[in-house]
Design an enzyme around this catalytic site. Structure first.
Site, short mmCIF file in Angstrom:
data_model
loop_
_atom_site.label_atom_id
_atom_site.label_comp_id
_atom_site.label_asym_id
_atom_site.label_seq_id
_atom_site.Cartn_x
_atom_site.Cartn_y
_atom_site.Cartn_z
N ALA A 232 10.77 -63.09 -24.71
CA ALA A 232 10.85 -61.97 -23.76
C ALA A 232 11.60 -62.16 -22.44
O ALA A 232 12.18 -61.20 -21.94
CB ALA A 232 9.43 -61.51 -23.46
N ALA A 233 11.55 -63.33 -21.82
CA ALA A 233 12.11 -63.46 -20.46
C ALA A 233 13.64 -63.38 -20.47
O ALA A 233 14.25 -63.79 -21.45
CB ALA A 233 11.68 -64.79 -19.86
N PRO A 234 14.25 -62.85 -19.44
CA PRO A 234 13.65 -62.39 -18.19
C PRO A 234 12.97 -61.03 -18.26
O PRO A 234 12.30 -60.64 -17.31
CB PRO A 234 14.85 -62.34 -17.23
CG PRO A 234 16.04 -62.13 -18.11
CD PRO A 234 15.73 -62.83 -19.40
N GLY A 235 13.15 -60.28 -19.34
CA GLY A 235 12.35 -59.08 -19.48
C GLY A 235 13.08 -57.75 -19.54
O GLY A 235 12.45 -56.70 -19.45
N LYS A 237 14.51 -56.34 -22.11
CA LYS A 237 14.14 -55.57 -23.31
C LYS A 237 12.64 -55.28 -23.31
O LYS A 237 12.20 -54.27 -23.84
CB LYS A 237 14.61 -56.30 -24.57
CG LYS A 237 16.13 -56.41 -24.57
CD LYS A 237 16.70 -57.25 -25.63
CE LYS A 237 18.18 -57.50 -25.42
NZ LYS A 237 18.51 -58.45 -24.33
N ASP A 308 14.99 -61.39 -29.64
CA ASP A 308 16.29 -61.59 -28.98
C ASP A 308 16.31 -63.06 -28.57
O ASP A 308 16.25 -63.40 -27.39
CB ASP A 308 16.34 -60.65 -27.76
CG ASP A 308 17.65 -60.72 -27.00
OD1 ASP A 308 18.71 -60.73 -27.64
OD2 ASP A 308 17.60 -60.78 -25.76
N CYS A 406 23.57 -62.40 -28.03
CA CYS A 406 24.79 -62.13 -27.28
C CYS A 406 25.82 -63.18 -27.69
O CYS A 406 26.45 -63.82 -26.88
CB CYS A 406 24.55 -62.12 -25.76
SG CYS A 406 23.74 -63.58 -25.15
C1 LIG Z 1 17.94 -64.66 -24.89
S1 LIG Z 1 16.51 -64.87 -23.98
C2 LIG Z 1 15.73 -63.31 -24.12
C3 LIG Z 1 16.30 -62.28 -23.17
C4 LIG Z 1 15.39 -61.07 -23.08
N1 LIG Z 1 15.22 -60.44 -24.37
C5 LIG Z 1 15.93 -60.01 -22.11
O1 LIG Z 1 16.52 -59.03 -22.56
O2 LIG Z 1 15.76 -60.16 -20.91
C6 LIG Z 1 15.53 -65.83 -25.05
C7 LIG Z 1 14.17 -66.19 -24.45
O3 LIG Z 1 13.34 -66.63 -25.52
C8 LIG Z 1 12.54 -67.71 -25.07
N2 LIG Z 1 12.09 -68.44 -26.29
C9 LIG Z 1 12.80 -69.29 -27.07
N3 LIG Z 1 12.05 -69.71 -28.10
C10 LIG Z 1 10.86 -69.10 -28.00
C11 LIG Z 1 9.68 -69.12 -28.80
N4 LIG Z 1 9.60 -69.87 -29.88
N5 LIG Z 1 8.63 -68.36 -28.41
C12 LIG Z 1 8.71 -67.60 -27.28
N6 LIG Z 1 9.80 -67.57 -26.48
C13 LIG Z 1 10.86 -68.29 -26.84
C14 LIG Z 1 13.48 -68.47 -24.17
O4 LIG Z 1 12.76 -69.30 -23.28
C15 LIG Z 1 14.22 -67.34 -23.47
O5 LIG Z 1 13.58 -66.98 -22.29
#
Ligand SMILES: C[S@@+](CC[C@H](N)C(=O)[O-])C[C@H]1O[C@@H](n2cnc3c(N)ncnc32)[C@H](O)[C@@H]1O
Length: 502
Positions: A232-235, A237, A308, A406
């Site tokens: 989810a981060a930074p959030g 979506k 994502d 992306c």
């Molecule tokens: C591409 S970013 C997501 C961007 C977000 N969807 C947005 O639109 O702001 C991917 C995120 O997934 C987290 N992440 C990676 N593997 C994960 C997992 N197994 N479980 C939960 N979060 C994970 C990463 O730390 C990162 O913050």
């Protein structure tokens, strides 16, 4: 290797992502990366007028050793750099200085034709319009409506009906485009200053790239749905999903990295979505278990999942970048012979070899090593991406999963889709890719690559791709997996967190 030869090599080679990455992560680069990057950016910004000077002066016809890209960077510095061409005398510099007066007079004519009495005026105008990508904002419908935002805050902006009109408009004019694909998304000309805008500061508007809004819009959960954002981060979506499911819905947001989860919490607060979003800080989605006693009541209800995950980011293009428009459709010849050396044509007549210095053996080894490391990185990313989708496919109540990156690499996009579709869980539970004609994005022109989907046009048609230049933003990929029917006899067999299917 000279700054100019390196710049020309980077400009003309095929590139999938942004220029910054192409310059700063190229281990074979010998010039100062900042200087090289600035030269490339500035040259591409002025390529239209430089091309006119090249055409009118006939430089490329006379100086046969110069490739088009090399001539662009050299003529750029000759015309625009205060100190001129930044190298001591040599054949490259000479090939330009020999035509000093012709180049200068053609440049003056081209400048005057554009209505600029001085070079400073031309530069100022070019800098003012150098931001080519529109600014995108998503209206946070938890706080307001699109109509209200337009009427109360942007009534002095002229609405344009088509996206192409936004791109073709003078990017300094006050226009606004209401996106035809994503509800609540507004596009403004690049020069529109939104960063300090009060509505952005208070979370009424979210500055979110157009492509980045597609996953939640494609997933389109109904109001009141219980959904998961697995990464989810930074959030961006997560907050978009919260606005879609509304006050009666729930978004369970997993974020593995505790530090990034803090940003997520801040963003959720700003969106006014604290009561809708449950931030699971430090939680690994891959370890989530909807059958466990503690979770089954909540996770078993989840119908829509947004994924994502981390990716190579190869689609990210900086706002000040321009793409290189080659003078001929044919790719530049491979640098096989030594620089500047004349070679014989079949008929015995001498042919000038373009002035492209071949890489040394050591440089070639460095490039090969870098390519191998990049391949390895993509392999490991796509293994993770495949694994996380398969995990989501096991959720008992899930019927819709959006997957996005992306990245422009098919290894992280179509190839992941194909790997997932051939997995046991997908087959047993009847997961498939939603067909183009079933989605609200059926009119979106850029689809998945058929050749990367084993020739399956239906699957490729279900995938959506973004081109940063044509679509105004970043290179992006999104697809929606769907499962028909509510009962599939699946009882969660094999849903063991560490099972071998992962
Ligand atoms: C591409 S970013 C997501 C961007 C977000 N969807 C947005 O639109 O702001 C991917 C995120 O997934 C987290 N992440 C990676 N593997 C994960 C997992 N197994 N479980 C939960 N979060 C994970 C990463 O730390 C990162 O913050």
């Amino acid at each position: 290797m000279s700054l100019y030869i390196e710049a020309a090599r980077i400009i003309q080679r095929p590139r999938y992502g942004g220029l910054r990455g192409a310059v700063f992560s190229d281990a074979s680069v010998k010039s100062r990366p900042e200087q090289l990057y600035a030269l490339i950016i500035e040259t591409l910004k002025h390529q239209e007028i430089i091309n006119e000077v090249l055409d009118k002066s006939g430089l490329l016809e006379i100086e046969k050793k110069l490739t088009h890209a090399l001539a662009l960077v050299l003529v750029h510095d000759f015309l625009f750099n205060k100190g001129g061409i930044a190298t001591s005398t040599g054949p490259l510099k000479e090939s330009i200085l020999r035509h000093k007066s012709r180049l200068t007079s053609e440049f003056t004519r081209a400048r005057l034709r554009r209505g600029y009495s001085t070079t400073a005026a031309l530069l100022a105008a070019a800098n003012a319009t150098s931001m080519r990508f529109p600014r995108w904002v998503r209206v946070n419908t938890l706080k307001t409506t699109v109509a209200d935002v337009l009427a109360r805050h942007f009534s002095d902006h002229k609405p344009v009906r088509l996206f192409e009109e936004l791109l073709s408009e003078d990017m300094t004019r006050k226009t606004v485009y209401v996106d035809e694909f994503v509800p609540g998304l507004l596009g403004f000309p690049a020069s529109t200053e939104l960063i300090g805008h009060a509505l952005v500061a208070d979370g009424t508007l979210f500055m979110q790239d157009r492509a980045s809004c597609f996953p939640a819009a494609l997933l389109a959960p109904p109001e009141g749905a219980v959904v998961v954002d697995g990464t989810a981060a930074p959030g961006n979506k997560t907050t978009h999903l919260a606005a879609i499911v509304g006050k009666g819905g729930r978004v369970l947001a997993f974020e593995k990295d505790p530090k990034r989860a803090k940003t997520l919490e801040m963003m959720v607060g700003k969106a006014g979505a604290e009561k809708i979003v449950e931030v699971r800080a430090g939680a690994d989605f891959l370890l989530s278990d909807p059958w466990s006693e503690t979770e089954k009541k909540r996770l078993a209800k989840v119908s829509h999942i947004l994924l994502d995950p981390s990716c190579s980011g190869s689609g990210i293009v900086e706002r000040n970048e321009y793409s290189y428009i080659p003078k001929t459709a044919a790719p530049p010849p491979a640098p096989t012979s030594r620089a500047g050396k004349a070679k014989k044509r079949k008929g015995g007549e001498k042919e000038e070899t373009p002035f492209v210095k071949p890489l040394s053996k050591k440089e070639e080894e460095e490039v090969a090593k870098q390519a191998e490391a990049e391949e390895e990185r993509l392999r490991s990313l796509s293994t993770f991406q495949t694994r996380i989708i398969k995990h989501a496919m096991r959720y008992p109540g899930a019927h819709y999963i959006s997957y996005s990156t992306c990245s422009v690499h098919s290894q992280e996009n179509e190839q992941v889709v194909m790997a997932v579709l051939s997995s046991e869980v997908a087959k047993q539970r009847g997961w498939r890719v939603q067909k183009r004609e079933e989605t609200g994005f059926r009119h979106w022109p850029r689809r998945g690559l058929v050749e990367e989907c084993d020739g399956d046009e239906e699957i490729a048609g279900g995938c959506v791709r973004f081109d940063p230049w044509a679509d105004g933003g970043i290179g992006f990929f999104v697809v929606l997996f769907v499962r028909d029917g509510s009962v599939d006899g699946w009882e969660g067999r094999g849903f063991i967190v560490f099972d071998i299917e992962h």
